[in-house]
Each structure stands twice: as C-alpha cells, then as structure tokens.
Design a protein around this motif. Structure first.
Motif, mmCIF file in Angstrom:
data_model
loop_
_atom_site.group_PDB
_atom_site.id
_atom_site.type_symbol
_atom_site.label_atom_id
_atom_site.label_comp_id
_atom_site.label_asym_id
_atom_site.label_seq_id
_atom_site.Cartn_x
_atom_site.Cartn_y
_atom_site.Cartn_z
ATOM 1 N N LEU A 55 3.075 -0.795 1.396
ATOM 2 C CA LEU A 55 4.355 -0.784 2.117
ATOM 3 C C LEU A 55 5.543 -1.196 1.241
ATOM 4 C CD1 LEU A 55 3.307 -2.268 5.595
ATOM 5 C CD2 LEU A 55 3.224 0.105 4.786
ATOM 6 N N ARG A 56 5.289 -1.607 -0.020
ATOM 7 C CA ARG A 56 6.406 -1.981 -0.890
ATOM 8 C C ARG A 56 6.233 -1.419 -2.309
ATOM 9 N NH1 ARG A 56 8.964 -3.752 -5.401
ATOM 10 N NH2 ARG A 56 7.247 -5.202 -5.757
ATOM 11 N N ASP A 57 5.516 -2.097 -3.176
ATOM 12 C CA ASP A 57 5.551 -1.708 -4.590
ATOM 13 C C ASP A 57 4.960 -0.321 -4.833
ATOM 14 O OD1 ASP A 57 6.167 -1.899 -7.225
ATOM 15 O OD2 ASP A 57 4.713 -3.451 -7.713
ATOM 16 N N ALA A 58 3.867 0.016 -4.133
ATOM 17 C CA ALA A 58 3.257 1.335 -4.344
ATOM 18 C C ALA A 58 4.271 2.424 -4.012
ATOM 19 C CB ALA A 58 2.004 1.480 -3.491
ATOM 20 N N ILE A 90 1.550 -13.939 -12.006
ATOM 21 C CA ILE A 90 1.865 -13.264 -13.272
ATOM 22 C C ILE A 90 2.243 -11.846 -12.893
ATOM 23 C CG2 ILE A 90 1.037 -12.529 -15.543
ATOM 24 C CD1 ILE A 90 -1.243 -14.617 -15.209
ATOM 25 N N LYS A 91 3.507 -11.497 -13.131
ATOM 26 C CA LYS A 91 4.004 -10.192 -12.713
ATOM 27 C C LYS A 91 4.141 -9.289 -13.940
ATOM 28 C CE LYS A 91 8.442 -8.422 -10.928
ATOM 29 N NZ LYS A 91 8.033 -7.331 -10.051
ATOM 30 N N ASP A 92 3.181 -8.369 -14.060
ATOM 31 C CA ASP A 92 3.200 -7.434 -15.190
ATOM 32 C C ASP A 92 3.778 -6.124 -14.671
ATOM 33 O OD1 ASP A 92 2.690 -5.893 -17.437
ATOM 34 O OD2 ASP A 92 0.572 -5.595 -16.927
ATOM 35 N N MET A 93 5.110 -6.051 -14.636
ATOM 36 C CA MET A 93 5.781 -4.952 -13.935
ATOM 37 C C MET A 93 5.602 -3.615 -14.633
ATOM 38 S SD MET A 93 7.736 -7.482 -15.255
ATOM 39 C CE MET A 93 8.523 -7.730 -16.842
ATOM 40 N N SER A 94 5.269 -3.616 -15.928
ATOM 41 C CA SER A 94 5.145 -2.318 -16.586
ATOM 42 C C SER A 94 3.718 -1.985 -17.007
ATOM 43 C CB SER A 94 6.105 -2.230 -17.784
ATOM 44 O OG SER A 94 6.400 -3.492 -18.285
ATOM 45 N N VAL A 125 -2.315 -12.236 -9.744
ATOM 46 C CA VAL A 125 -1.993 -11.345 -10.857
ATOM 47 C C VAL A 125 -1.537 -10.001 -10.308
ATOM 48 C CG1 VAL A 125 -2.829 -10.213 -12.955
ATOM 49 C CG2 VAL A 125 -3.638 -12.503 -12.371
ATOM 50 N N HIS A 126 -0.416 -9.543 -10.851
ATOM 51 C CA HIS A 126 0.190 -8.274 -10.417
ATOM 52 C C HIS A 126 0.325 -7.358 -11.623
ATOM 53 C CE1 HIS A 126 3.139 -5.689 -8.294
ATOM 54 N NE2 HIS A 126 3.745 -5.603 -9.467
ATOM 55 N N THR A 127 -0.293 -6.172 -11.546
ATOM 56 C CA THR A 127 -0.088 -5.221 -12.635
ATOM 57 C C THR A 127 0.067 -3.822 -12.067
ATOM 58 O OG1 THR A 127 -0.842 -4.534 -14.847
ATOM 59 C CG2 THR A 127 -2.522 -4.695 -13.149
ATOM 60 N N HIS A 128 0.273 -2.873 -12.950
ATOM 61 C CA HIS A 128 0.400 -1.457 -12.579
ATOM 62 C C HIS A 128 -0.603 -0.659 -13.404
ATOM 63 C CE1 HIS A 128 4.272 -1.549 -10.232
ATOM 64 N NE2 HIS A 128 4.226 -2.782 -10.720
ATOM 65 N N SER A 129 -0.957 0.539 -12.907
ATOM 66 C CA SER A 129 -1.955 1.360 -13.608
ATOM 67 C C SER A 129 -1.347 2.237 -14.697
ATOM 68 C CB SER A 129 -2.684 2.255 -12.603
ATOM 69 O OG SER A 129 -3.634 1.511 -11.898
ATOM 70 N N SER A 166 1.794 3.116 -9.967
ATOM 71 C CA SER A 166 1.517 2.174 -8.877
ATOM 72 C C SER A 166 0.410 1.192 -9.300
ATOM 73 C CB SER A 166 1.118 2.963 -7.628
ATOM 74 O OG SER A 166 0.754 2.085 -6.572
ATOM 75 N N GLN A 167 -0.157 0.484 -8.310
ATOM 76 C CA GLN A 167 -1.208 -0.502 -8.598
ATOM 77 C C GLN A 167 -2.587 0.169 -8.704
ATOM 78 O OE1 GLN A 167 1.483 -1.877 -6.482
ATOM 79 N NE2 GLN A 167 1.864 -2.816 -8.466
ATOM 80 N N PRO A 168 -3.558 -0.531 -9.319
ATOM 81 C CA PRO A 168 -4.957 -0.112 -9.213
ATOM 82 C C PRO A 168 -5.381 -0.058 -7.731
ATOM 83 C CG PRO A 168 -4.711 -1.747 -10.941
ATOM 84 C CD PRO A 168 -3.395 -1.694 -10.211
#
Ligand code: CO
Length: 465
Positions: free
Chosen positions: A13-16, A175-179, A205-209, A241-243
């Motif tokens: 509902l947000r980052d994806a 830990i926000k790994d925005m890229s 932990v926050h990351t993107h694929s 987006s995320q995993p």
C-alpha cells in the motif's frame, strides 16, 4: 531453543506502489482486500506517508487524512505504519518544530501506530523532534538509518548514530536501503554490529530488489539477528520494489523462524493484486522494466531513480551525449558535498548539480539554489565536511550556519496558514495539507467544495421533486 520470531512488514500500500506505479493505487482498489491484509499476521502494514500524501491530493483527488481514517477502520488488528522525512515531514524542505509536532500528532490521531523517521543526511538533530512527538503521542518511533556507502559511513559511524537514537528513546531501529545497494555481506556485518550495540531494540531492515541482492540480503540480515524485514506481495514485488512476501515467508518458515503469518491468506492477497498489476502494465502506468534486475548500481552506487532523472534532464537539454560524463560526475559531486546518502531530497540536489557541472563545462559555475541552501546548512550536518574550496566557490564570503536550520524558521507558520485558508479549511488536517503542499491543497479544497455544492444542489432538487 525457542523458535525465533521474524516479522514481515507488507509494503504493497506504500513503497511497492511508490516504486512501481508512482503511487497511483487509489483507495477504492485497496478497500476490497483490507480484511485479508488485516488477517495475514503482518508485523505492520506500511500504508501512508512518503509520496502517498502528495499523490492523493495531486492526482487521485483523495484527502490523504480521510484515506488514513478509512485504512484504520478497515485494518483494526494490524499496526499501520508511515514513512516520515524527519524535519521535512513529507516535503522537500525543513519545517518549524511546531509544524512537525502538529503533523506527527495528527498522523497518530488519525490512525498511525508506527512512524519510520529518517533524514537524508542521517543528521539526528533532524529526527529528534519527530521522534519525541511520536513517543509523546503514544505511537512507536522507528529511528532510521539512510543506508549508503562511503569512506565515512563505517560500522562505527552507524553504531554511533544508533546509540544516539537509543538515547532519544526510539522503539526500534530501521536500516533503510532505499536503492537496494546493501549486499548480503554488508547487511550481515551492519546488523551484527547494531545488534551488539543495542540488543534490546527491535531491528528492521528495508531494501529493494533493484540490484537483485534483496532476498539474499534479507536472509543474511535475519541470520545476523534482524527482527523485521519489509516485503511486498508478489504481484507488486521485485525490481525497484521489495523482495516478495510469500517467498520470504516460506523460506523463513522452512529455516525454523516463526513469522506469525497465515501463508494461505498471502496467496489470496496475491490473487487479488495480480489483475490490478496487469491492468497497470496494460495502461502503461507500470513499465515492466521496473520489475527487472539492474545490477549496475552495485558498481556506480547511483540509485535507479536518479539515473532516470539524469537521463530525462539531459534529454531535455538535448545533451544525451553527456550521459557518461554526468554519470562519472555524480560521485564526485557527492564527495564534494560530504558524502550525503542519495535519497529525497539529496539525490535530486546531487544529481542536478552533476548535470549543471557537465553542461556548463566548468564545475560549480552554475549552482542551484538547493546546493546553496545545502552549503549554508539548511538540510543539516553533512556526513563529512563539505570541501572548503567548494564551500568558498558556492557561498563566497557567506558563512554557513552553525545552528539547526529549523530554529531559524518563523514559529507562526501554522497560524498564518490557518488565517490564509479561512473557511476553506475545515480542520487542522486541512491546514497541515496546505502547509505541506500549498497549491495542490488549494486546488483540492476548491474541487472538494464544488463537489459538495453539487451534492447539496442535487439533494435539494430531489426534495423538490
Ligand atoms: Co524504500
């Protein structure tokens, strides 16, 4: 040994949506699936903040506050989470403390349980007020590291930051790994170091694929002790987006972790979002390339969003031949400016200056107002000092400020905005929307009034009939 719990935060509902479809998912496409999302057993549901606020008002003709209240009503059993840019709240510049406090209180009052608070420079002085107010309002404050790599972003530096956040009383660390540049090995080391330093604080932990490391990064982060990971339901996962939620849920369960998730419900949620995702591909909102892997960022560390900005800027200036040069210039500008993490708004500041430098043929001949403000200290303390010769070239004899920028701002912004709006604002939330995005909010209020008048006119006509 008891099974270790690992929670999942769902980001559909947000980052994806922000990463894949420019945040265009309207509330009416969320509503039918809220009961399933609520029963899945997520640690939290990221559903508000970031770009959602601006896009609701600007493109979706939705009141973001009303959306939040509806989400709250439809998700009574799940913690609702938002992303807040610290002293920038949801915008691109700093606001006075009073505005930050009011915004945080209103967010909690309308339904938010967890506020993830980050700063583009990792300057904790830009996080302090928002953290304090979140805790005072009875919500959870997640003190956040904007993850980046540079000679000054050492494990020790990150641990020192985490200790400061701990002293502020945060409810968790993120830990926000925005890229999506955090590799599995770096994640293992960083999570281990933070867990050693503050074992009592839950670590998210926050990351993107984007670069393809995401799933492995999460696995190593969990092995090192991470308590929560951010994932997206499969149709809106992968690429920028995320995993994937289901994939991580099954993997972690098989490895003996307790995610608390009802996996069957996850597949039902995925079934719901599949045709929605396909429709966005069909109408061009979702470019399928965004779903693929782009590993180049592992080499040059420039986030995907910045690359497309560089391209479009150069295209506009008819200077696509300068692309390679601009690509090389970007890390140099970042070093000049003290190695800021590349996230809104610093990614734009660094990217635009890199383009200016290559187009002018002389570095810092044309300097944007944002870079001037940055050098003055309007965004906070930089991770490393700005190079003295750059400071001199940008500011001349002007001295950068030594105090916190927010302390130099007028303290009557809210009252002024309230007076300007008059009866166009119906509540404090309206005034906050206006302070964050003045023109967009004004247009939204005008449209809202017109729609209400139409409804009234229609019901009068009905009564007369
Ligand atoms: Co993100």
């Amino acid at each position: 040994m008891a099974t270790r719990q690992v929670g999942l935060t769902e980001t559909v509902l947000r980052d994806a949506g922000q990463s894949l479809i420019a945040t265009r998912l309207p509330y009416d496409k969320m509503e039918p699936i809220l009961d399933k999302l609520d029963s899945a057993g997520f640690y939290s549901l990221e559903c508000w903040g970031g770009a959602t606020f601006d896009v609701c008002l600007r493109y979706l003709n939705e009141d973001p506050w009303e959306r939040l209240r509806k989400l709250r009503a439809g998700l009574p059993n799940t913690k609702l989470q938002m992303l807040l840019r610290g002293q920038n709240i949801l915008g691109y510049k700093h606001y006075s403390d009073d505005v930050v406090r009011r915004f945080v209180r209103a967010s909690v009052r309308n339904g938010i349980d967890i506020i993830r608070i980050f700063d583009a420079l990792n300057d904790v002085d830009n996080l302090r007020v928002a953290i304090e107010e979140t805790l005072a309002a009875g919500a959870m404050a997640s003190g956040t590291i904007s993850y980046t790599t540079s000679p000054v972003h050492t494990l020790d530096a990150y641990v020192a930051m985490v200790k400061e956040l701990q002293a502020m009383g945060v409810s968790s660390i993120c830990i926000k790994d925005m890229s999506g540049i955090m590799t599995p090995n770096s994640a293992y080391d960083l999570v281990s170091a933070i867990k050693d330093a503050v074992p009592e604080l839950p670590l998210v932990v926050h990351t993107h694929s984007t670069t393809g490391t995401g799933f492995m990064t999460y696995l190593k982060a969990v092995e090192a002790g991470a308590d929560v990971i951010d994932t997206a339901i499969s149709p809106f996962s992968g690429g920028t987006s995320q995993p994937t939620t289901e994939t991580m849920a099954v993997t972690l369960r098989e490895l003996g972790y307790d995610t608390g998730l009802n996996e069957h419900v996850l597949y039902e949620i995925a079934d719901y979002f599949k045709p929605i995702r396909n429709a966005y591909i069909d109408d061009g909102t979702l470019n399928p390339i965004a779903l693929t892997t782009d590993a180049s960022c592992l080499e040059h560390q420039i986030p995907g969003g910045m690359l497309s900005n560089l391209l479009s800027q150069l295209k506009m200036m008819n200077a696509l031949d300068k692309y390679d040069e601009a690509l090389k210039e970007t890390p140099r500008v970042r070093e000049d400016l003290g190695f800021p993490p590349l996230v809104t708004p610093t990614s734009q500041i660094v990217g635009n200056q890199a383009v200016n430098n290559v187009l002018a043929g002389e570095r810092y001949k044309n300097v944007s107002n944002e870079v001037k403000g940055y050098c003055r200290g309007e965004y906070g303390k930089t991770p490393a000092p700005i190079k003295p010769e750059i400071l001199q070239k940008v500011l001349g004899d002007e001295q950068p400020m030594t105090q916190r920028y927010a302390d130099t701002l007028p303290t009557d912004i809210f009252e002024k905005a309230e007076a300007e709006l008059g009866d166009r604002a119906t509540c404090e939330e309206d005034v906050l929307s206006y302070i964050a995005f003045p023109q967009v909010a004004e247009k939204f209020f005008a449209d809202r009034k017109e729609a209400q008048e139409r409804v009234v006119a229609y019901s009068i006509k009905k009564v007369e009939e």
